[in-house]
Design a protein around this motif. Structure first.
Motif, PDB file in Angstrom:
ATOM      1  N   GLY A 285     -27.936 -34.139 -31.011  1.00  0.00           N
ATOM      2  CA  GLY A 285     -28.841 -35.169 -30.499  1.00  0.00           C
ATOM      3  C   GLY A 285     -30.241 -34.978 -31.018  1.00  0.00           C
ATOM      4  O   GLY A 285     -30.553 -33.968 -31.655  1.00  0.00           O
ATOM      5  N   GLU A 286     -31.078 -35.946 -30.726  1.00  0.00           N
ATOM      6  CA  GLU A 286     -32.472 -35.918 -31.189  1.00  0.00           C
ATOM      7  C   GLU A 286     -33.407 -35.644 -30.014  1.00  0.00           C
ATOM      8  O   GLU A 286     -33.271 -36.262 -28.954  1.00  0.00           O
ATOM      9  CB  GLU A 286     -32.844 -37.244 -31.838  1.00  0.00           C
ATOM     10  CG  GLU A 286     -34.283 -37.297 -32.344  1.00  0.00           C
ATOM     11  CD  GLU A 286     -34.678 -38.671 -32.863  1.00  0.00           C
ATOM     12  OE1 GLU A 286     -35.879 -38.882 -33.120  1.00  0.00           O
ATOM     13  OE2 GLU A 286     -33.783 -39.539 -33.012  1.00  0.00           O
ATOM     14  N   VAL A 287     -34.334 -34.738 -30.208  1.00  0.00           N
ATOM     15  CA  VAL A 287     -35.342 -34.454 -29.179  1.00  0.00           C
ATOM     16  C   VAL A 287     -36.290 -35.651 -29.102  1.00  0.00           C
ATOM     17  O   VAL A 287     -36.950 -35.996 -30.088  1.00  0.00           O
ATOM     18  CB  VAL A 287     -36.125 -33.174 -29.502  1.00  0.00           C
ATOM     19  CG1 VAL A 287     -37.200 -32.935 -28.447  1.00  0.00           C
ATOM     20  CG2 VAL A 287     -35.186 -31.971 -29.584  1.00  0.00           C
ATOM     21  N   VAL A 288     -36.328 -36.308 -27.937  1.00  0.00           N
ATOM     22  CA  VAL A 288     -37.153 -37.508 -27.791  1.00  0.00           C
ATOM     23  C   VAL A 288     -38.414 -37.276 -26.971  1.00  0.00           C
ATOM     24  O   VAL A 288     -39.385 -38.028 -27.101  1.00  0.00           O
ATOM     25  CB  VAL A 288     -36.335 -38.658 -27.176  1.00  0.00           C
ATOM     26  CG1 VAL A 288     -35.272 -39.130 -28.140  1.00  0.00           C
ATOM     27  CG2 VAL A 288     -35.694 -38.230 -25.848  1.00  0.00           C
ATOM     28  N   PHE A 296     -35.962 -33.266 -23.569  1.00  0.00           N
ATOM     29  CA  PHE A 296     -34.931 -34.281 -23.392  1.00  0.00           C
ATOM     30  C   PHE A 296     -34.335 -34.611 -24.751  1.00  0.00           C
ATOM     31  O   PHE A 296     -35.062 -34.889 -25.713  1.00  0.00           O
ATOM     32  CB  PHE A 296     -35.504 -35.532 -22.729  1.00  0.00           C
ATOM     33  CG  PHE A 296     -35.786 -35.353 -21.265  1.00  0.00           C
ATOM     34  CD1 PHE A 296     -34.789 -35.576 -20.322  1.00  0.00           C
ATOM     35  CD2 PHE A 296     -37.035 -34.934 -20.831  1.00  0.00           C
ATOM     36  CE1 PHE A 296     -35.043 -35.397 -18.968  1.00  0.00           C
ATOM     37  CE2 PHE A 296     -37.291 -34.756 -19.475  1.00  0.00           C
ATOM     38  CZ  PHE A 296     -36.291 -34.990 -18.548  1.00  0.00           C
ATOM     39  N   VAL A 297     -33.005 -34.587 -24.807  1.00  0.00           N
ATOM     40  CA  VAL A 297     -32.277 -34.828 -26.054  1.00  0.00           C
ATOM     41  C   VAL A 297     -31.466 -36.117 -25.905  1.00  0.00           C
ATOM     42  O   VAL A 297     -30.679 -36.266 -24.954  1.00  0.00           O
ATOM     43  CB  VAL A 297     -31.344 -33.645 -26.385  1.00  0.00           C
ATOM     44  CG1 VAL A 297     -30.529 -33.947 -27.637  1.00  0.00           C
ATOM     45  CG2 VAL A 297     -32.155 -32.363 -26.571  1.00  0.00           C
ATOM     46  N   HIS A 321     -42.530 -26.229 -26.804  1.00  0.00           N
ATOM     47  CA  HIS A 321     -42.955 -26.527 -28.178  1.00  0.00           C
ATOM     48  C   HIS A 321     -42.780 -25.316 -29.103  1.00  0.00           C
ATOM     49  O   HIS A 321     -42.805 -25.475 -30.327  1.00  0.00           O
ATOM     50  CB  HIS A 321     -44.421 -26.978 -28.189  1.00  0.00           C
ATOM     51  CG  HIS A 321     -44.640 -28.327 -27.559  1.00  0.00           C
ATOM     52  ND1 HIS A 321     -44.897 -28.473 -26.213  1.00  0.00           N
ATOM     53  CD2 HIS A 321     -44.641 -29.577 -28.077  1.00  0.00           C
ATOM     54  CE1 HIS A 321     -45.055 -29.759 -25.936  1.00  0.00           C
ATOM     55  NE2 HIS A 321     -44.897 -30.453 -27.043  1.00  0.00           N
ATOM     56  N   GLU A 322     -42.640 -24.137 -28.534  1.00  0.00           N
ATOM     57  CA  GLU A 322     -42.405 -22.960 -29.356  1.00  0.00           C
ATOM     58  C   GLU A 322     -41.020 -23.001 -30.000  1.00  0.00           C
ATOM     59  O   GLU A 322     -40.776 -22.326 -31.002  1.00  0.00           O
ATOM     60  CB  GLU A 322     -42.524 -21.691 -28.505  1.00  0.00           C
ATOM     61  CG  GLU A 322     -43.905 -21.474 -27.878  1.00  0.00           C
ATOM     62  CD  GLU A 322     -43.902 -20.292 -26.925  1.00  0.00           C
ATOM     63  OE1 GLU A 322     -42.893 -19.545 -26.913  1.00  0.00           O
ATOM     64  OE2 GLU A 322     -44.885 -20.110 -26.190  1.00  0.00           O
ATOM     65  N   VAL A 323     -40.119 -23.815 -29.420  1.00  0.00           N
ATOM     66  CA  VAL A 323     -38.727 -23.831 -29.888  1.00  0.00           C
ATOM     67  C   VAL A 323     -38.370 -25.150 -30.575  1.00  0.00           C
ATOM     68  O   VAL A 323     -37.704 -25.154 -31.615  1.00  0.00           O
ATOM     69  CB  VAL A 323     -37.767 -23.579 -28.707  1.00  0.00           C
ATOM     70  CG1 VAL A 323     -36.316 -23.515 -29.186  1.00  0.00           C
ATOM     71  CG2 VAL A 323     -38.143 -22.301 -27.978  1.00  0.00           C
ATOM     72  N   VAL A 324     -38.794 -26.288 -30.008  1.00  0.00           N
ATOM     73  CA  VAL A 324     -38.387 -27.594 -30.530  1.00  0.00           C
ATOM     74  C   VAL A 324     -39.592 -28.507 -30.700  1.00  0.00           C
ATOM     75  O   VAL A 324     -40.657 -28.277 -30.116  1.00  0.00           O
ATOM     76  CB  VAL A 324     -37.351 -28.275 -29.602  1.00  0.00           C
ATOM     77  CG1 VAL A 324     -36.052 -27.511 -29.585  1.00  0.00           C
ATOM     78  CG2 VAL A 324     -37.919 -28.411 -28.180  1.00  0.00           C
ATOM     79  N   GLN A 325     -39.384 -29.556 -31.506  1.00  0.00           N
ATOM     80  CA  GLN A 325     -40.393 -30.583 -31.720  1.00  0.00           C
ATOM     81  C   GLN A 325     -39.747 -31.949 -31.568  1.00  0.00           C
ATOM     82  O   GLN A 325     -38.543 -32.112 -31.807  1.00  0.00           O
ATOM     83  CB  GLN A 325     -41.019 -30.467 -33.117  1.00  0.00           C
ATOM     84  CG  GLN A 325     -41.718 -29.138 -33.386  1.00  0.00           C
ATOM     85  CD  GLN A 325     -42.912 -28.908 -32.464  1.00  0.00           C
ATOM     86  OE1 GLN A 325     -43.616 -29.855 -32.107  1.00  0.00           O
ATOM     87  NE2 GLN A 325     -43.127 -27.656 -32.078  1.00  0.00           N
ATOM     88  N   VAL A 326     -40.524 -32.943 -31.161  1.00  0.00           N
ATOM     89  CA  VAL A 326     -40.008 -34.313 -31.026  1.00  0.00           C
ATOM     90  C   VAL A 326     -39.510 -34.796 -32.387  1.00  0.00           C
ATOM     91  O   VAL A 326     -40.169 -34.611 -33.404  1.00  0.00           O
ATOM     92  CB  VAL A 326     -41.100 -35.255 -30.485  1.00  0.00           C
ATOM     93  CG1 VAL A 326     -40.632 -36.708 -30.533  1.00  0.00           C
ATOM     94  CG2 VAL A 326     -41.475 -34.874 -29.053  1.00  0.00           C
ATOM     95  N   GLY A 327     -38.337 -35.407 -32.383  1.00  0.00           N
ATOM     96  CA  GLY A 327     -37.740 -35.889 -33.617  1.00  0.00           C
ATOM     97  C   GLY A 327     -36.750 -34.915 -34.235  1.00  0.00           C
ATOM     98  O   GLY A 327     -36.004 -35.285 -35.149  1.00  0.00           O
ATOM     99  N   GLN A 328     -36.736 -33.692 -33.755  1.00  0.00           N
ATOM    100  CA  GLN A 328     -35.837 -32.667 -34.302  1.00  0.00           C
ATOM    101  C   GLN A 328     -34.403 -32.906 -33.818  1.00  0.00           C
ATOM    102  O   GLN A 328     -34.159 -33.237 -32.665  1.00  0.00           O
ATOM    103  CB  GLN A 328     -36.318 -31.283 -33.856  1.00  0.00           C
ATOM    104  CG  GLN A 328     -35.472 -30.121 -34.346  1.00  0.00           C
ATOM    105  CD  GLN A 328     -36.012 -28.787 -33.855  1.00  0.00           C
ATOM    106  OE1 GLN A 328     -37.164 -28.700 -33.393  1.00  0.00           O
ATOM    107  NE2 GLN A 328     -35.202 -27.751 -33.947  1.00  0.00           N
ATOM    108  N   THR A 329     -33.443 -32.755 -34.731  1.00  0.00           N
ATOM    109  CA  THR A 329     -32.026 -32.856 -34.379  1.00  0.00           C
ATOM    110  C   THR A 329     -31.516 -31.474 -33.997  1.00  0.00           C
ATOM    111  O   THR A 329     -31.714 -30.505 -34.733  1.00  0.00           O
ATOM    112  CB  THR A 329     -31.206 -33.412 -35.543  1.00  0.00           C
ATOM    113  OG1 THR A 329     -31.685 -34.727 -35.881  1.00  0.00           O
ATOM    114  CG2 THR A 329     -29.728 -33.513 -35.179  1.00  0.00           C
TER     115      THR A 329
END
Length: 556
Positions: A285-288, A296-297, A321-329
């Motif tokens: 999924g995509e991080v939104v 939220f994915v 934000h240390e782990v994921v960014q918006v738009g990342q799959t």
């Protein structure tokens, strides 16, 4: 004789004809003379009819002139004077008032031109030659109030009042606009049906939803009807002017409201959600969106799952934000699916191997490892050895010396080498030591000093119960207040000060607690004991022997 009779007969008929004129008759006449006081009109009467200037038509295109043929209405006949009074204005009024009355009774509309302003009241309107009054409050919002821009402008009016007798005629352009709007809305609502799909355009965006124009009227798409997922406000993807397809949920003609929906154009994706996303399965999924408690994915349109911050990685991030960014799959495992509450719990870390599973093999006791300091606490520092693996460097293991604050030794971001004291995969803990890589100053101290030795050094700290004497760079000894002097004192500060260099003898050593007790009293006795030790030669005691409790007599 015959000619005289004919002449009298013509005079008789002419007088009879004139007498047939009556008040209210409309006649055609020819202008004979125009002056400041009025107009003389030939109507076929024995004398010219008189007309005041105020009885001229109110909206003439040009000045009246001799020779012009006009229609007039007989307003009064003075039989004594033989004078007829006429009015062009009333002739026009009587000729056209009938049509206006029909329009008034049929609630119809009439076109006219705005000609002049009535100060502080309204405007004069020319309704095909008849003057009507337009109140200022009935001008309508589509026309300018400035008479300079209004003069000569044609508009459509509804007739508010018409009194033929009082010659009262009041019109309203505002009422015409309201009637047109009412008719337009009647047509719009008459064509609406529940569940009807229509095309529209976003007209405005508010916190609680979207207003959409569906053909001249704005309906509301509440934020709860935009998407099958919960939305605190309309998504930023919607812009004013965007075309949009909507479904009619309900409408109320009386209240002039239309409820619309975007989400109901497609089936509810949560109906069979748990069958499509079973627990334990891995999905992409995509991080939104990212919050302080997780990410939220989006698994599919209108379906999002929450990856709690504790499930983002095997490590311990303080900020998602240390782990994921918006738009990342990302890949995530379904932990829980709750159809009723429309919630899906996900885990990213469980989609990857657990780095703690083989931690005891990878980090055996005594191994020297490299890592980066990630954060400091009051009790130590955390060191990242690899993704998902953090170890604790306790403040007591930072140095053989006393450490007041972890920040005095390490800082976040520092790359350090440390020795593994213990790794426990079950408890997910690793303990490190910096001082284990350093020479133990206590062992060095025991090799160089023994019980009874005279030492010299500066006073490093003074407390009420005693003073600390610096023996080496890493070891300090305590001179209790009772061992400072033979005299009675309340505090060492009465005779000592920090930095002062003094002599003392070692009167006690606790190897387990790494403590040294000193005394500044009876230094002469100590010197005699040292002289005896020197005479003992090679058979003298070592420091460790003394610590084990041996005495001079036991070795003799």
């Amino acid at each position: 004789m015959v000619k005289m009779a004919e002449s009298k007969m013509e005079e008789f008929f002419t007088e009879k004809d004139v007498q047939m004129y009556s008040r209210g008759d409309v006649l055609r006449g020819r202008v004979l003379q125009v002056n400041e006081t009025g107009v003389l009109v030939d109507i076929g009467y024995k004398s010219e009819a008189q007309m005041r200037r105020t009885d001229l038509a109110p909206f003439r295109n040009q000045e009246i002139a001799p020779g012009e043929e006009i229609e007039v209405l007989v307003t009064y006949i003075d039989e004594d004077e033989g004078t007829v009074y006429v009015s062009e204005k009333q002739a026009i009024y009587e000729k056209r008032i009938g049509e206006l009355e029909r329009i008034y009774h049929d609630r119809g509309y009439v076109k006219g031109f705005i000609e002049d302003v009535v100060k502080d009241a309204g405007y004069h309107v020319n309704l095909n030659g008849i003057r009507a009054f337009l109140p200022g409050s009935h001008l309508g919002n589509d026309l300018p109030a400035d008479i300079g821009k209004l003069r000569g402008q044609e508009a459509t009016f509804a007739i508010l009042e018409l009194d033929r007798r009082e010659k009262n005629l009041v019109v309203s352009h505002k009422r015409y606009l309201q009637d047109q709007e009412r008719q337009r809305l009647d047509q719009i609502f008459s064509q609406l049906e529940v569940s009807q799909v229509v095309e529209g355009q976003v007209k405005s965006i508010v916190e609680f939803g979207l207003f959409v124009d569906i053909g001249g009227f704005e309906g509301l798409v509440h934020r709860s009807e935009i998407s099958w997922k919960d939305l605190p406000a309309p998504p930023s993807s919607y812009k004013v002017g965007d075309p949009v397809t909507v479904k009619v949920l309900d409408f109320d003609r009386k209240r002039q409201r239309i409820s619309l929906s975007i989400k109901r154009l497609r089936p509810d994706p949560w109906i069979d959600i748990c069958e499509r996303y079973p627990v334990g399965q891995v999905f992409s999924g995509e991080v939104v969106s990212i919050t302080n408690f997780g990410a939220f994915v989006r698994l599919e349109p209108d379906v999002e799952g929450l990856v709690h911050i504790s499930e983002l990685s095997w490590g311990y991030p303080e900020d998602p934000h240390e782990v994921v960014q918006v738009g990342q799959t990302v890949k995530a495992v379904v932990l829980d699916c709750n159809k009723g509450n429309r919630r899906i719990s996900l885990s990213m870390r469980r989609a990857e191997p657990d780095p703690w599973a083989l931690v005891e093999e990878h980090y055996p006791q005594g191994a020297v490892v490299m890592g980066a300091v990630t954060k400091l606490t009051d009790f130590g520092a955390f060191v990242q050895l690899e993704d998902g693996i953090e170890a604790l460097l306790h403040i007591s293991e930072m140095s053989w010396e006393h450490v007041a604050r972890p920040g005095d030794v390490v800082q976040p971001g520092d790359q350090i080498s440390a020795k593994v004291l213990k790794a426990d995969g079950a408890k997910r803990k690793i303990r490190l030591s910096l001082r284990a890589l350093q020479e133990d100053p206590w062992h060095k101290f025991l090799q160089n000093f023994q019980l009874g030795s005279i030492v010299e050094g500066p006073i490093s700290e003074i407390k009420d119960f005693g003073a600390f004497l610096k023996l080496t760079d890493e070891v300090e000894g305590l001179i209790h207040v009772s061992e400072v002097t033979d005299e009675r004192i309340a505090t060492p500060a009465e005779v000592l000060k920090v930095g002062q260099v003094v002599k003392a003898r070692i009167i006690g050593i606790n190897e387990e607690k790494r403590q040294v007790r000193l005394s500044m009293r009876n230094l002469e006795v100590q010197e005699q004991q040292e002289h005896a030790l020197e005479e003992a030669g090679p058979s003298g005691f070592t420091m460790r022997e003394l610590l084990k409790g041996k005495s001079f007599e036991e070795t003799g």
